[in-house]
Enzyme design. Sequence first.
Site, PDB file in Angstrom:
ATOM      1  N   GLY A 106      38.141  33.731  46.813  1.00  0.00           N
ATOM      2  CA  GLY A 106      37.103  34.467  46.082  1.00  0.00           C
ATOM      3  C   GLY A 106      36.614  33.694  44.869  1.00  0.00           C
ATOM      4  CG  ASP A 154      27.991  33.324  41.779  1.00  0.00           C
ATOM      5  OD1 ASP A 154      26.849  33.453  41.285  1.00  0.00           O
ATOM      6  OD2 ASP A 154      28.327  33.871  42.840  1.00  0.00           O
TER       7      ASP A 154
HETATM    8  O1  PMV Z   1      33.399  38.697  43.051  1.00  0.00           O
HETATM    9  P1  PMV Z   1      32.852  37.553  42.310  1.00  0.00           P
HETATM   10  O2  PMV Z   1      33.928  36.597  41.849  1.00  0.00           O
HETATM   11  O3  PMV Z   1      31.747  36.863  43.023  1.00  0.00           O
HETATM   12  O4  PMV Z   1      32.241  38.126  40.965  1.00  0.00           O
HETATM   13  C1  PMV Z   1      31.237  39.095  40.926  1.00  0.00           C
HETATM   14  C2  PMV Z   1      30.852  39.378  39.510  1.00  0.00           C
HETATM   15  C3  PMV Z   1      29.893  40.531  39.323  1.00  0.00           C
HETATM   16  O5  PMV Z   1      29.590  40.609  37.941  1.00  0.00           O
HETATM   17  C4  PMV Z   1      30.545  41.847  39.737  1.00  0.00           C
HETATM   18  C5  PMV Z   1      28.618  40.360  40.127  1.00  0.00           C
HETATM   19  C6  PMV Z   1      27.664  39.329  39.567  1.00  0.00           C
HETATM   20  O6  PMV Z   1      26.793  38.884  40.321  1.00  0.00           O
HETATM   21  O7  PMV Z   1      27.744  38.970  38.376  1.00  0.00           O
END
Ligand code: PMV
Length: 321
Positions: A106, A154
Amino acid sequence: MTTASAPGKLMLLGEHAVVYGQPCLVTAVDLRYFVTIERTDDEYVQVIAPDLVGSTEARNVPVREIGKQFIKETAYVEAVIAEFYDKYGVSTGLRVSTRGPAKSYGLGSSSAVSAATVMALAKEFGLVLSNKEMFDIAYASVLKIQRGKASGFDVASAIYGGLLYYRTGGTQIDSIQTTQLPIVIGYSGTKVGTVSLVEQVATLQKRHSEVIDTVYNTIGRLVEAAKHSLSEQDWHQFGELMNINQGFLDALGVNTAKLSSLIYSARDAGAFGAKLSGAGGGDCMFAITDSASRDSVIEAIQNAGGMVLDLEVNAGGVRIE
Ligand code: PMV
């Protein structure tokens, strides 16, 4: 033929609230994904992604269909190609292959693959794009796949690398200089998809909008304070803010018993702070600890059933190999 690679990411603070305009802190991690792109004379985009699909069989999509029909596993690669082709008026055949770690935990395989694809494409077609231009293409394509529910933190992390202070849609992407981040990362096991967790939180917000908006605002404030403690390398304060953030994530309903057990074990073993990372519902947690408690924190996470991941943080961003 061009190969580019990009790192995975670990959300430090601010998840969920960042989808609604609040800032977050994220670090790139040294779990790299590679994308190789080669132009061909035919009219197909051929994608070979054994790490993503679980087989070496090639997937052939006619260039004019790219981005219109896709399968889950290679969706991010194809969406970036579609976005890039559309923007720069390209219609060349391609052979694309991806390579990555056997397991992603993840930690951002889709964003890393998107970032590496956009940079490899730019190089292959002779374009010099800024980080922000690459971000805009990759983020636009991720938004299409994630039904508009993605902050893009990300993607920014995969492109810029290092440690970032980030705001939704890339309206603010600041690098934070820090020499170290005394972190231990624990993997709790598989989880439900990010999009459904984001939707679950959105439903809660609709039912209790004032309460949840206050939670988002407070998370935003604690991210500002944590940014300051990060620059000061005040790990005690940073850890406290992590613990507060974890309480709010629990309030948003995305914590799990397993994550909690890893988190409390790490805190009991002397960590300054511990919290889940990302959407929640599983995947990773991390702890911040001084060197005296590091071994006990690692042991505590393992004893609680977590897998400790030995990964470098503050990793470099997307690059041509
Ligand atoms: O699940 P991950 O590690 O891709 O994180 C998602 C983070 C959120 O804030 C819930 C969604 C986002 O796009 O920022």
